[in-house]
Design a protein around this motif. Sequence first.
Motif, PDB file in Angstrom:
ATOM      1  N   ASN A  31      11.387  12.765   0.888  1.00  0.00           N
ATOM      2  CA  ASN A  31      11.007  13.934   0.783  1.00  0.00           C
ATOM      3  C   ASN A  31      11.590  15.081   0.813  1.00  0.00           C
ATOM      4  N   GLU A  32      11.670  16.152   0.732  1.00  0.00           N
ATOM      5  CA  GLU A  32      12.530  17.625   0.989  1.00  0.00           C
ATOM      6  C   GLU A  32      13.470  17.757   1.756  1.00  0.00           C
ATOM      7  N   LYS A  33      13.179  17.686   2.703  1.00  0.00           N
ATOM      8  CA  LYS A  33      14.080  17.531   4.142  1.00  0.00           C
ATOM      9  C   LYS A  33      15.332  16.228   3.832  1.00  0.00           C
ATOM     10  N   GLY A  34      14.988  15.194   3.021  1.00  0.00           N
ATOM     11  CA  GLY A  34      15.984  14.024   2.835  1.00  0.00           C
ATOM     12  C   GLY A  34      15.655  12.986   3.531  1.00  0.00           C
ATOM     13  N   LYS A  35      14.109  13.431   4.339  1.00  0.00           N
ATOM     14  CA  LYS A  35      13.692  12.095   5.207  1.00  0.00           C
ATOM     15  C   LYS A  35      12.970  10.933   4.800  1.00  0.00           C
ATOM     16  N   HIS A  36      13.651   9.865   5.223  1.00  0.00           N
ATOM     17  CA  HIS A  36      12.463   8.975   4.475  1.00  0.00           C
ATOM     18  C   HIS A  36      11.510   8.678   4.900  1.00  0.00           C
ATOM     19  N   ARG A  37       9.908   8.517   4.356  1.00  0.00           N
ATOM     20  CA  ARG A  37       9.107   8.534   4.692  1.00  0.00           C
ATOM     21  C   ARG A  37       8.074   7.618   3.901  1.00  0.00           C
ATOM     22  N   LYS A  38       6.195   7.151   3.827  1.00  0.00           N
ATOM     23  CA  LYS A  38       5.700   6.651   3.556  1.00  0.00           C
ATOM     24  C   LYS A  38       5.081   7.583   2.570  1.00  0.00           C
ATOM     25  N   ASN A  49       1.909   6.700  -3.478  1.00  0.00           N
ATOM     26  CA  ASN A  49       2.133   7.205  -4.324  1.00  0.00           C
ATOM     27  C   ASN A  49       3.901   6.649  -5.296  1.00  0.00           C
ATOM     28  N   VAL A  50       2.855   5.713  -6.182  1.00  0.00           N
ATOM     29  CA  VAL A  50       4.309   4.863  -6.288  1.00  0.00           C
ATOM     30  C   VAL A  50       5.643   5.342  -7.280  1.00  0.00           C
ATOM     31  N   VAL A  51       5.105   6.395  -8.171  1.00  0.00           N
ATOM     32  CA  VAL A  51       6.076   7.220  -8.664  1.00  0.00           C
ATOM     33  C   VAL A  51       7.334   7.431  -8.046  1.00  0.00           C
ATOM     34  N   GLN A  52       6.767   8.002  -6.477  1.00  0.00           N
ATOM     35  CA  GLN A  52       7.335   8.687  -5.623  1.00  0.00           C
ATOM     36  C   GLN A  52       8.287   8.105  -5.172  1.00  0.00           C
ATOM     37  N   ALA A  53       7.956   7.025  -4.961  1.00  0.00           N
ATOM     38  CA  ALA A  53       8.851   5.593  -4.185  1.00  0.00           C
ATOM     39  C   ALA A  53      10.376   6.074  -4.423  1.00  0.00           C
ATOM     40  N   LEU A  54      11.069   5.987  -3.727  1.00  0.00           N
ATOM     41  CA  LEU A  54      12.737   6.149  -3.760  1.00  0.00           C
ATOM     42  C   LEU A  54      13.231   4.230  -4.686  1.00  0.00           C
ATOM     43  N   GLN A  55      14.144   4.423  -5.437  1.00  0.00           N
ATOM     44  CA  GLN A  55      14.391   3.355  -5.915  1.00  0.00           C
ATOM     45  C   GLN A  55      15.609   3.103  -5.914  1.00  0.00           C
ATOM     46  N   TYR A  56      16.185   1.245  -5.148  1.00  0.00           N
ATOM     47  CA  TYR A  56      17.805   1.408  -5.000  1.00  0.00           C
ATOM     48  C   TYR A  56      18.048   0.570  -6.208  1.00  0.00           C
ATOM     49  N   GLU A  83       0.773  -1.139  -0.016  1.00  0.00           N
ATOM     50  CA  GLU A  83       0.109  -0.433   0.366  1.00  0.00           C
ATOM     51  C   GLU A  83       0.569   1.567   0.287  1.00  0.00           C
ATOM     52  N   TYR A  84       2.141   1.455   0.845  1.00  0.00           N
ATOM     53  CA  TYR A  84       2.714   2.179   0.341  1.00  0.00           C
ATOM     54  C   TYR A  84       4.256   1.380   0.576  1.00  0.00           C
ATOM     55  N   TYR A  85       5.213   3.005   0.086  1.00  0.00           N
ATOM     56  CA  TYR A  85       6.324   3.069  -0.490  1.00  0.00           C
ATOM     57  C   TYR A  85       7.057   3.904   0.091  1.00  0.00           C
ATOM     58  N   ILE A  86       8.425   3.385   0.743  1.00  0.00           N
ATOM     59  CA  ILE A  86       9.316   4.763   0.930  1.00  0.00           C
ATOM     60  C   ILE A  86       9.632   5.486   0.315  1.00  0.00           C
ATOM     61  N   TYR A  87       9.788   6.964   0.930  1.00  0.00           N
ATOM     62  CA  TYR A  87      10.772   8.455  -0.899  1.00  0.00           C
ATOM     63  C   TYR A  87      11.009   9.192   0.488  1.00  0.00           C
ATOM     64  N   ASP A 113       8.526  -1.925   8.814  1.00  0.00           N
ATOM     65  CA  ASP A 113       7.533  -3.412  10.291  1.00  0.00           C
ATOM     66  C   ASP A 113       6.309  -3.903   8.810  1.00  0.00           C
ATOM     67  N   GLY A 114       7.076  -4.658   8.212  1.00  0.00           N
ATOM     68  CA  GLY A 114       5.492  -5.473   6.879  1.00  0.00           C
ATOM     69  C   GLY A 114       6.209  -5.237   5.485  1.00  0.00           C
ATOM     70  N   PHE A 115       6.617  -4.337   5.313  1.00  0.00           N
ATOM     71  CA  PHE A 115       7.710  -3.578   4.386  1.00  0.00           C
ATOM     72  C   PHE A 115       8.640  -5.118   3.837  1.00  0.00           C
ATOM     73  N   TYR A 116       8.436  -4.889   2.380  1.00  0.00           N
ATOM     74  CA  TYR A 116       9.600  -6.288   1.763  1.00  0.00           C
ATOM     75  C   TYR A 116      10.439  -5.295   0.283  1.00  0.00           C
ATOM     76  N   VAL A 117      11.239  -5.610  -0.013  1.00  0.00           N
ATOM     77  CA  VAL A 117      12.029  -5.240  -1.401  1.00  0.00           C
ATOM     78  C   VAL A 117      11.088  -5.620  -2.746  1.00  0.00           C
ATOM     79  N   TYR A 118      10.811  -4.892  -3.235  1.00  0.00           N
ATOM     80  CA  TYR A 118       9.766  -5.750  -4.467  1.00  0.00           C
ATOM     81  C   TYR A 118      10.111  -4.464  -6.472  1.00  0.00           C
ATOM     82  N   ASP A 119       9.705  -5.408  -6.795  1.00  0.00           N
ATOM     83  CA  ASP A 119      10.752  -5.610  -8.629  1.00  0.00           C
ATOM     84  C   ASP A 119       9.228  -4.532  -8.617  1.00  0.00           C
TER      85      ASP A 119
END
Length: 198
Positions: free
Chosen positions: A15-22, A25-32, A9-13, A50-56
Amino acid sequence: MAIVITNGEYYIYLNEKGKHRKTKNVVQALQYNTVREAINYMYKAPAKTDGFYVYDTFENHVLWKRLSRQEKIELQEQKNGIANVKRRSDGRIRRKKYSKTARTLVYEKYNGRCQLCGRQILLSEMSLDHVKPLSMGGVDDVSNLACTCMPCNRFKANIAPELFENRINDIFMYQTEKNTKHKLKWKIAHRLLLSCIK
């Protein structure tokens, strides 16, 4: 490959301050760049992930996920089962030799039918199949044996029963579709068959 961290449901991205948030929007998701990089972040922030996973996102499949306590226990049990299997000097699994009485009991339990293809076979033609393969932690015991014909047992090899059934279904569906001359009949039959096997 687009590697992201998500819980479905949520993606890690960032924000403007360089903090990891949820974000949703998949377009905003941080790509590793690599799976390892994403996993390292998850280890650094276990509470946030917690409850998250790495996804392609291109291939639409999970690349890595943190195991639950129950999954860890099951994995350890499976490893223990494999570790306790006796091996020959060449590394192959050492199997028990079953008496004629034990073989007859297995044969009679299944009424002399191969449990993979359903064909009636003679006791002399029977091959003993480990329902849960020894290589997957199955026990070398009469309780884990099934009556099979030699060709089916060789074809199944050390595949888990549910995976073997799925493979057979896939092969059957593909070959039937490939050899069907009437495409409309196949579409109807395909729907009926799918409703029977699922």
